[in-house]
Every structure is written in C-alpha cells, then in structure tokens.
Motif scaffolding. Structure first.
Motif, mmCIF file in Angstrom:
data_model
loop_
_atom_site.group_PDB
_atom_site.id
_atom_site.type_symbol
_atom_site.label_atom_id
_atom_site.label_comp_id
_atom_site.label_asym_id
_atom_site.label_seq_id
_atom_site.Cartn_x
_atom_site.Cartn_y
_atom_site.Cartn_z
ATOM 1 N N ASP A 21 -24.646 -12.061 -43.322
ATOM 2 C CA ASP A 21 -25.367 -11.252 -42.341
ATOM 3 C C ASP A 21 -24.909 -9.797 -42.393
ATOM 4 O O ASP A 21 -25.733 -8.878 -42.307
ATOM 5 C CB ASP A 21 -25.172 -11.820 -40.931
ATOM 6 N N VAL A 22 -23.613 -9.579 -42.566
ATOM 7 C CA VAL A 22 -23.090 -8.214 -42.692
ATOM 8 C C VAL A 22 -23.724 -7.525 -43.894
ATOM 9 O O VAL A 22 -24.178 -6.378 -43.804
ATOM 10 C CB VAL A 22 -21.546 -8.217 -42.813
ATOM 11 N N LEU A 23 -23.782 -8.215 -45.020
ATOM 12 C CA LEU A 23 -24.381 -7.624 -46.222
ATOM 13 C C LEU A 23 -25.851 -7.293 -45.990
ATOM 14 O O LEU A 23 -26.334 -6.245 -46.425
ATOM 15 C CB LEU A 23 -24.231 -8.561 -47.418
ATOM 16 N N GLN A 24 -26.545 -8.173 -45.291
ATOM 17 C CA GLN A 24 -27.959 -7.924 -44.998
ATOM 18 C C GLN A 24 -28.106 -6.673 -44.126
ATOM 19 O O GLN A 24 -28.958 -5.829 -44.393
ATOM 20 C CB GLN A 24 -28.570 -9.133 -44.307
ATOM 21 N N ARG A 25 -27.274 -6.557 -43.113
ATOM 22 C CA ARG A 25 -27.341 -5.382 -42.232
ATOM 23 C C ARG A 25 -27.001 -4.101 -42.980
ATOM 24 O O ARG A 25 -27.614 -3.068 -42.756
ATOM 25 C CB ARG A 25 -26.416 -5.562 -41.034
ATOM 26 N N LEU A 26 -26.024 -4.184 -43.867
ATOM 27 C CA LEU A 26 -25.630 -3.004 -44.633
ATOM 28 C C LEU A 26 -26.671 -2.617 -45.675
ATOM 29 O O LEU A 26 -26.651 -1.499 -46.178
ATOM 30 C CB LEU A 26 -24.264 -3.221 -45.293
ATOM 31 N N GLY A 27 -27.581 -3.524 -45.974
ATOM 32 C CA GLY A 27 -28.665 -3.208 -46.894
ATOM 33 C C GLY A 27 -29.552 -2.088 -46.368
ATOM 34 O O GLY A 27 -30.187 -1.373 -47.136
ATOM 35 N N ALA A 28 -29.580 -1.917 -45.053
ATOM 36 C CA ALA A 28 -30.377 -0.841 -44.441
ATOM 37 C C ALA A 28 -29.612 0.472 -44.399
ATOM 38 O O ALA A 28 -30.187 1.510 -44.089
ATOM 39 C CB ALA A 28 -30.793 -1.240 -43.031
ATOM 40 N N GLY A 29 -28.318 0.441 -44.697
ATOM 41 C CA GLY A 29 -27.516 1.661 -44.690
ATOM 42 C C GLY A 29 -26.147 1.409 -44.079
ATOM 43 O O GLY A 29 -25.907 0.366 -43.473
ATOM 44 N N PRO A 30 -25.243 2.364 -44.238
ATOM 45 C CA PRO A 30 -23.882 2.220 -43.721
ATOM 46 C C PRO A 30 -23.854 2.041 -42.204
ATOM 47 O O PRO A 30 -24.705 2.584 -41.493
ATOM 48 C CB PRO A 30 -23.204 3.536 -44.112
ATOM 49 N N LEU A 31 -22.873 1.270 -41.741
ATOM 50 C CA LEU A 31 -22.694 1.026 -40.310
ATOM 51 C C LEU A 31 -21.207 0.981 -39.987
ATOM 52 O O LEU A 31 -20.401 0.547 -40.821
ATOM 53 C CB LEU A 31 -23.318 -0.311 -39.895
ATOM 54 N N PRO A 32 -20.832 1.358 -38.764
ATOM 55 C CA PRO A 32 -19.437 1.221 -38.359
ATOM 56 C C PRO A 32 -19.091 -0.246 -38.076
ATOM 57 O O PRO A 32 -19.969 -1.035 -37.700
ATOM 58 C CB PRO A 32 -19.332 2.062 -37.085
#
Length: 111
Positions: A21-32
């Motif tokens: 899920d983290v990788l999927q979210r990071l697919g949209a761009g960097p996140l804290p």
C-alpha cells in the motif's frame, strides 16, 4: 542476472500488504512518513519500521526535509523484480504454447 539476496529482500518487503500500500501511495509522488502512517491508521513509529524494510530492499528512498522524513519510490529494485518475473513468465508461456501445440496436433489426428 539479479543478485539473489537483493531479490529476496524485495520479495520479503512486498509480502506485506501495508508495504504494498505504501508503494502504491508513493506511485502518485513523494509523501512524508507521517502522512503514510495516518493513511494506514498506525503510528509514525510503526510506519517507520515498514519504511525501513522497504528502504533496505531498495524499493523506497527517504530524505530528511526540515522536521519531516520524505519518502519516494526507489524503482531500481522493482526493475529487478520485474525482470525476474518476466523471465519466468516467458518460460511458462513457451511451455504452455508447446502443450497447446501438442493437444492441437493430437486433436487433428483423432479424426
């Protein structure tokens, strides 16, 4: 060819749903890390442990920006994983094509 310990770490990291899920979210761009933790419903400390596993596998890179730790995809290991999967996909496709040709030939001789 892909170095086996690197591939093992990548697959071990991908085995966990939270990390996928983290990788999927990071697919949209960097996140804290804090935003990833909130989205997953866990503490920042808990998410940091997941991020560490992903970072160790080369799937995520982090950078300290001010008071936050920013995460982004580190795609090199995903390329290694895809290369490994593609190799076996081609291998099985060839085998299944051969099996299909065999049964097609057998069906034609049964007449």
């Amino acid at each position: 060819m892909v170095h086996q310990p690197d591939l093992d770490r990548a697959f071990a990291a991908l085995a966990d749903g939270t990390r996928r899920d983290v990788l999927q979210r990071l697919g949209a761009g960097p996140l804290p890390v804090s935003e990833l933790a909130t989205a997953a419903g866990m503490t920042v400390t808990g998410m940091a442990k997941h991020i560490h596993v992903l970072e160790d596998a080369g799937l995520v890179a982090t950078e300290k920006i001010g008071r936050t730790r920013q995460c982004r995809l580190g795609g090199e290991r995903l390329d290694d994983v895809m290369a490994w999967i593609s190799y076996y996909q081609r291998l099985w496709e060839r085998r299944l094509d051969g099996l299909d040709a065999y049964f097609t030939l057998q069906k034609g001789t049964d007449r």
